[in-house]
Design an enzyme around this catalytic site. Structure first.
Site, PDB file in Angstrom:
ATOM      1  N   VAL A  53      35.303  38.317  37.797  1.00 60.48           N
ATOM      2  CA  VAL A  53      36.135  37.818  36.703  1.00 60.48           C
ATOM      3  C   VAL A  53      37.117  36.810  37.270  1.00 60.48           C
ATOM      4  O   VAL A  53      37.797  37.082  38.259  1.00 60.48           O
ATOM      5  CB  VAL A  53      36.907  38.987  36.036  1.00 60.48           C
ATOM      6  CG1 VAL A  53      37.781  38.478  34.906  1.00 60.48           C
ATOM      7  CG2 VAL A  53      35.951  40.050  35.539  1.00 60.48           C
ATOM      8  N   CYS A  54      37.194  35.645  36.626  1.00 64.15           N
ATOM      9  CA  CYS A  54      38.123  34.613  37.079  1.00 64.15           C
ATOM     10  C   CYS A  54      39.565  35.097  36.876  1.00 64.15           C
ATOM     11  O   CYS A  54      39.985  35.379  35.752  1.00 64.15           O
ATOM     12  CB  CYS A  54      37.888  33.318  36.319  1.00 64.15           C
ATOM     13  SG  CYS A  54      39.007  32.000  36.829  1.00 64.15           S
ATOM     14  N   GLU A  55      40.289  35.177  37.955  1.00 61.74           N
ATOM     15  CA  GLU A  55      41.656  35.688  37.901  1.00 61.74           C
ATOM     16  C   GLU A  55      42.584  34.763  37.118  1.00 61.74           C
ATOM     17  O   GLU A  55      43.366  35.210  36.282  1.00 61.74           O
ATOM     18  CB  GLU A  55      42.190  35.902  39.315  1.00 61.74           C
ATOM     19  CG  GLU A  55      43.551  36.536  39.339  1.00 61.74           C
ATOM     20  CD  GLU A  55      43.977  36.915  40.747  1.00 61.74           C
ATOM     21  OE1 GLU A  55      45.029  37.580  40.849  1.00 61.74           O
ATOM     22  OE2 GLU A  55      43.295  36.571  41.721  1.00 61.74           O
TER      23      GLU A  55
END
Length: 123
Positions: A77-79
């Site tokens: 998941v893209c932070e």
């Protein structure tokens, strides 16, 4: 065939994320491999357990977790996209225990994964 999936559709409100999940299930059952699934843009909402569907509705967040448990596929998941959409806070203390199946990463992870897959498919 080794795939990488890029999920940019939200958890609810479009068919993109569900279609990605169904593709992943079929890919694994037909003997293909998925190196990782990367949630980006609105796709990071698939990481949010604060969504609580009714008992008679499909729980897409739980379905991603079940996919990870069964096939050991990485759920990245893209932070920064998660921060922008309020899915996580800067302190990261609001992450539920169930979400240990997801990994918060930066965009560099997607670039590294691209090197090792035959095809990238966006949903």
């Amino acid at each position: 065939m080794k795939y990488m999936l890029l999920i940019t559709g939200p958890v609810y409100g479009s068919q993109n994320a569900l279609t990605g999940l169904l593709f992943a299930r079929n890919a694994f059952s037909s003997g293909n491999n998925i190196s990782s699934i990367f949630f980006y843009c609105n796709g990071v909402t698939n990481f949010n357990t604060k969504y609580s569907p009714s008992k008679n509705e499909f729980n897409l967040v739980q379905a991603w977790i079940d996919l990870n448990k069964k096939f050991k596929v990485k759920l990245n998941v893209c932070e920064s996209a998660s921060l922008r959409r309020g899915v996580i806070s800067k302190k990261k203390n609001n992450i539920d225990k169930e979400l240990v199946y997801f990994q918060l990463v930066g965009l560099i992870e997607i670039v590294q994964e691209m090197r090792y897959c035959d095809q990238i498919i966006q949903f």
